[in-house]
Design a protein around this motif. Sequence first.
Motif, PDB file in Angstrom:
ATOM      1  N   ASP A 136       6.160  -1.170   0.330  1.00 20.04           N
ATOM      2  CA  ASP A 136       6.986  -1.721  -0.749  1.00 20.04           C
ATOM      3  C   ASP A 136       8.445  -1.451  -0.350  1.00 20.04           C
ATOM      4  O   ASP A 136       8.929  -0.315  -0.426  1.00 20.04           O
ATOM      5  N   GLU A 137       9.116  -2.511   0.100  1.00 22.23           N
ATOM      6  CA  GLU A 137      10.451  -2.333   0.679  1.00 22.23           C
ATOM      7  C   GLU A 137      11.455  -1.781  -0.326  1.00 22.23           C
ATOM      8  O   GLU A 137      12.288  -0.930   0.014  1.00 22.23           O
ATOM      9  N   ASP A 138      11.367  -2.234  -1.580  1.00 23.35           N
ATOM     10  CA  ASP A 138      12.322  -1.743  -2.594  1.00 23.35           C
ATOM     11  C   ASP A 138      12.153  -0.243  -2.812  1.00 23.35           C
ATOM     12  O   ASP A 138      13.137   0.501  -2.903  1.00 23.35           O
ATOM     13  N   ALA A 139      10.882   0.182  -2.892  1.00 26.79           N
ATOM     14  CA  ALA A 139      10.611   1.619  -3.109  1.00 26.79           C
ATOM     15  C   ALA A 139      11.115   2.425  -1.914  1.00 26.79           C
ATOM     16  O   ALA A 139      11.660   3.528  -2.084  1.00 26.79           O
ATOM     17  N   MET A 140      10.956   1.868  -0.718  1.00 32.24           N
ATOM     18  CA  MET A 140      11.402   2.579   0.495  1.00 32.24           C
ATOM     19  C   MET A 140      12.932   2.691   0.502  1.00 32.24           C
ATOM     20  O   MET A 140      13.495   3.761   0.788  1.00 32.24           O
ATOM     21  N   LEU A 164      11.730   1.009  11.810  1.00 31.63           N
ATOM     22  CA  LEU A 164      10.983  -0.216  11.490  1.00 31.63           C
ATOM     23  C   LEU A 164      11.006  -1.200  12.653  1.00 31.63           C
ATOM     24  O   LEU A 164      12.054  -1.462  13.237  1.00 31.63           O
ATOM     25  N   ASP A 165       9.835  -1.750  12.938  1.00 32.49           N
ATOM     26  CA  ASP A 165       9.741  -2.839  13.914  1.00 32.49           C
ATOM     27  C   ASP A 165       9.327  -4.136  13.217  1.00 32.49           C
ATOM     28  O   ASP A 165       9.337  -5.195  13.834  1.00 32.49           O
ATOM     29  N   VAL A 166       8.940  -4.010  11.953  1.00 35.44           N
ATOM     30  CA  VAL A 166       8.381  -5.161  11.228  1.00 35.44           C
ATOM     31  C   VAL A 166       8.974  -5.230   9.824  1.00 35.44           C
ATOM     32  O   VAL A 166       9.360  -4.201   9.260  1.00 35.44           O
ATOM     33  N   TYR A 167       9.011  -6.442   9.265  1.00 32.19           N
ATOM     34  CA  TYR A 167       9.714  -6.700   8.009  1.00 32.19           C
ATOM     35  C   TYR A 167       8.893  -7.693   7.192  1.00 32.19           C
ATOM     36  O   TYR A 167       8.167  -8.522   7.762  1.00 32.19           O
ATOM     37  N   PRO A 168       9.068  -7.677   5.871  1.00 32.49           N
ATOM     38  CA  PRO A 168       8.239  -8.555   5.039  1.00 32.49           C
ATOM     39  C   PRO A 168       8.440 -10.045   5.328  1.00 32.49           C
ATOM     40  O   PRO A 168       7.492 -10.820   5.236  1.00 32.49           O
ATOM     41  N   ASN A 169       9.651 -10.473   5.655  1.00 37.45           N
ATOM     42  CA  ASN A 169       9.892 -11.912   5.858  1.00 37.45           C
ATOM     43  C   ASN A 169      10.577 -12.174   7.186  1.00 37.45           C
ATOM     44  O   ASN A 169      11.684 -12.702   7.234  1.00 37.45           O
ATOM     45  N   GLU A 170       9.906 -11.800   8.257  1.00 35.91           N
ATOM     46  CA  GLU A 170      10.502 -11.981   9.598  1.00 35.91           C
ATOM     47  C   GLU A 170      10.756 -13.458   9.849  1.00 35.91           C
ATOM     48  O   GLU A 170       9.952 -14.301   9.412  1.00 35.91           O
ATOM     49  N   LEU A 198       0.835  -1.216   0.000  1.00 37.86           N
ATOM     50  CA  LEU A 198       0.000   0.000   0.000  1.00 37.86           C
ATOM     51  C   LEU A 198       0.867   1.262   0.000  1.00 37.86           C
ATOM     52  O   LEU A 198       0.621   2.209  -0.746  1.00 37.86           O
ATOM     53  N   VAL A 199       1.881   1.258   0.853  1.00 37.45           N
ATOM     54  CA  VAL A 199       2.794   2.398   0.868  1.00 37.45           C
ATOM     55  C   VAL A 199       3.891   2.094  -0.158  1.00 37.45           C
ATOM     56  O   VAL A 199       4.893   1.449   0.143  1.00 37.45           O
ATOM     57  N   GLY A 200       3.622   2.478  -1.378  1.00 34.73           N
ATOM     58  CA  GLY A 200       4.535   2.157  -2.483  1.00 34.73           C
ATOM     59  C   GLY A 200       5.189   3.427  -3.014  1.00 34.73           C
ATOM     60  O   GLY A 200       5.081   4.514  -2.429  1.00 34.73           O
TER      61      GLY A 200
END
Length: 338
Positions: A252-256, A270-276, A227-229
């Motif tokens: 969107d981690e790449d965009a960030m 960040l406290d959270v990640y796509p593949n914790e 959503l946040v891209g």
Amino acid sequence: MAPRILICGIIVWADEDVKQLLGPIAEIIYYDSPTRADFLQGFKPGGKYDGVVGIFRDNSSADHIGFFDKEIVDGFSPSVKWIAHNGAGYDQIDVHACKAKGITLSNTPGAVDDASATTALYLLISTVRQYAISERSLRDGKWKPSGLAAKSHDLTGRTLAILGLGGIGMRLAELAHAFPMRIIYYSRNKVADAPEWCEYFANVEDLLEEADVLSVHVPLRAETVGLVGEKWIRKLKKGSIIINTARGKVIDEDAMIKALEDGHLASVGLDVYPNEPQVNPRLLDFPNITLLPHMGTETQDSQRKMEVRALTNLKDFLTVGKGKDVVIEMNPPINARL
Ligand SMILES: O=C(O)C(=O)CO
């Protein structure tokens, strides 16, 4: 025969409460499955979990049996009617598979608000004041890095944009309002009981243009992945900051990372990640960002509140046929009476 309740995870703080809340009205069994196959086998007729009507679940169970995806949910005995998830976010559970099978899902909203909002507040302060880089410098024996003030700001008077004004977002708003920061928010609908100092923006892009810091508080669902891209990130002012204590995949981690690299974002917390528990190694290279290993509910007070709340949902289900905290996707509710 007392109804069977399966504890699928670990009860750390509310051991006595389990006995008090469920002991007199249920047979409590503890999951004992080193693998997913063993867990599924347990629900077959005559299996160790056969006849279970309600399940307490926490994310630690995923280490052994994986998420409560469609395969797991479809594998439950027809007797299962309620899953009381111990957590606010329930993205590890296939809610639609539950609904299709007539299983009600509850979570533990409210119980996590304080601990998660203080985690967001810590990230907010650390990123705006550049505390991560200064602590690292001290630990490296170098006292403070030069030129830090030029990259750091007071929080007072700056604008915090909250994406999703649920319990955690609201608690963060209250805390940050104390500086005072200006608080603006976007939610699908205006929050009826939000205080007047919390300004609603019906248009998310207008909100992003005003923000010095964006804090993300939306649940992970199919429609919130990424959503946040790129588009939203570039709507933020140059030099702004993103805080995420919700779920990694919402951004969107790449965009960030690209926006951090080219300086559009001054920092992220960040406290959270796509593949914790994996953390993208590219993030570790930025000295100016603050990273935590999903500390959102790492307090005994919150964890106890969460456990008690999930157990109470099961008790209410067993005694009055419906627990509180039924997740929104369950509307209209399933008649979960035993
Ligand atoms: O309760 C949850 O779902 C959390 O992730 C808290 O950080």
